[in-house]
Design a protein around this motif. Structure first.
Motif, short mmCIF file in Angstrom:
data_model
loop_
_atom_site.label_atom_id
_atom_site.label_comp_id
_atom_site.label_asym_id
_atom_site.label_seq_id
_atom_site.Cartn_x
_atom_site.Cartn_y
_atom_site.Cartn_z
N GLN A 82 0.85 -1.18 0.00
CA GLN A 82 0.00 0.00 0.00
C GLN A 82 0.89 1.23 0.00
O GLN A 82 1.73 1.40 0.89
N LEU A 83 0.71 2.08 -0.99
CA LEU A 83 1.53 3.27 -1.15
C LEU A 83 0.67 4.49 -0.81
O LEU A 83 -0.33 4.76 -1.49
N ASN A 84 1.04 5.19 0.23
CA ASN A 84 0.32 6.39 0.67
C ASN A 84 1.22 7.61 0.59
O ASN A 84 2.45 7.50 0.56
N SER A 85 0.60 8.77 0.56
CA SER A 85 1.34 10.04 0.54
C SER A 85 2.45 10.02 -0.50
O SER A 85 3.61 10.33 -0.23
N LEU A 86 2.08 9.64 -1.70
CA LEU A 86 3.07 9.45 -2.76
C LEU A 86 3.77 10.75 -3.12
O LEU A 86 3.14 11.83 -3.12
N LYS A 87 5.05 10.62 -3.43
CA LYS A 87 5.87 11.75 -3.81
C LYS A 87 6.38 11.54 -5.24
O LYS A 87 6.39 10.41 -5.75
N LEU A 88 6.84 12.62 -5.84
CA LEU A 88 7.36 12.52 -7.20
C LEU A 88 8.48 11.48 -7.29
O LEU A 88 8.57 10.73 -8.28
N GLU A 89 9.31 11.43 -6.25
CA GLU A 89 10.45 10.51 -6.27
C GLU A 89 10.07 9.05 -6.09
O GLU A 89 10.93 8.17 -6.18
N ASP A 90 8.80 8.78 -5.85
CA ASP A 90 8.34 7.39 -5.79
C ASP A 90 8.07 6.81 -7.18
O ASP A 90 7.78 5.61 -7.31
N THR A 91 8.15 7.66 -8.19
CA THR A 91 7.95 7.18 -9.56
C THR A 91 9.00 6.13 -9.90
O THR A 91 10.20 6.37 -9.77
N ALA A 92 8.54 4.96 -10.30
CA ALA A 92 9.45 3.84 -10.57
C ALA A 92 8.65 2.66 -11.08
O ALA A 92 7.41 2.64 -11.02
N ILE A 93 9.38 1.67 -11.56
CA ILE A 93 8.79 0.35 -11.79
C ILE A 93 8.95 -0.43 -10.50
O ILE A 93 10.06 -0.52 -9.96
N TYR A 94 7.86 -0.98 -10.02
CA TYR A 94 7.88 -1.73 -8.77
C TYR A 94 7.85 -3.22 -9.08
O TYR A 94 7.00 -3.69 -9.85
N TYR A 95 8.79 -3.95 -8.48
CA TYR A 95 8.94 -5.37 -8.72
C TYR A 95 8.70 -6.16 -7.43
O TYR A 95 9.13 -5.76 -6.35
N CYS A 96 8.05 -7.28 -7.60
CA CYS A 96 7.87 -8.23 -6.51
C CYS A 96 8.97 -9.28 -6.58
O CYS A 96 9.35 -9.71 -7.69
N ALA A 97 9.48 -9.70 -5.43
CA ALA A 97 10.57 -10.68 -5.40
C ALA A 97 10.26 -11.79 -4.41
O ALA A 97 9.66 -11.54 -3.36
N ALA A 98 10.69 -13.00 -4.74
CA ALA A 98 10.51 -14.17 -3.88
C ALA A 98 11.72 -15.08 -4.04
O ALA A 98 12.66 -14.76 -4.76
N GLY A 99 11.68 -16.21 -3.36
CA GLY A 99 12.82 -17.13 -3.45
C GLY A 99 14.02 -16.61 -2.70
O GLY A 99 15.15 -16.70 -3.17
N PHE A 100 13.76 -16.05 -1.51
CA PHE A 100 14.83 -15.48 -0.70
C PHE A 100 15.80 -16.57 -0.27
O PHE A 100 15.42 -17.58 0.28
N ALA A 101 17.10 -16.31 -0.52
CA ALA A 101 18.14 -17.31 -0.25
C ALA A 101 18.91 -17.06 1.04
O ALA A 101 19.86 -17.80 1.35
N GLY A 102 18.50 -16.02 1.78
CA GLY A 102 19.21 -15.71 3.01
C GLY A 102 20.09 -14.49 2.84
O GLY A 102 20.27 -13.98 1.72
#
Length: 123
Positions: A82-102
């Motif tokens: 959940q993204l609140n109070s968005l700022k100009l600098e939040d502009t980006a491509i957002y990626y989800c990641a899984a498979g955490f190896a430690g």
């Protein structure tokens, strides 16, 4: 091989809100760590927030603390941002990641699976 599909990106005015979703092809109830990263124009990929899907323990980057909230619904195999109070600098491509190896949850190289990304544009 885990498949991740992000959705919910879009264009929003500064101060507005968006909710991103990351749907996983496998169960998230294993308790492993999943995360959201972002990559803005001419910037390196940076961690936004992470969550251990079993305990619910979260970590957030200082730049988004108090504004972004990461959560999970293991019944739906989905992690949200959940993204609140968005700022100009939040502009980006957002990626989800899984498979955490430690190691560090803030390091992109420690995740083995990535979604295709969803664009967030703040104006």
């Amino acid at each position: 091989h885990v498949q991740l599909v992000e959705s919910g990106g879009g264009s929003v005015q500064a101060g507005g809100s968006l909710t991103l979703s990351c749907s996983a092809s496998e169960s998230t109830s294993s308790g492993n760590c999943m995360a959201w990263f972002r990559q803005g124009p001419r910037k390196d990929r940076e961690e936004v927030a992470s969550i251990y899907t079993g305990s619910g323990l979260t970590h957030s980057a200082d730049s988004v603390k108090g504004r972004f909230i990461i959560s999970r619904d293991n019944a739906e195999n989905t992690v949200y941002l959940q993204l609140n109070s968005l700022k100009l600098e939040d502009t980006a491509i957002y990626y989800c990641a899984a498979g955490f190896a430690g190691g560090s949850v803030f390091r992109a190289a420690n995740y083995g699976y990535w979604g295709q990304g969803t664009q967030v544009t703040v104006s």
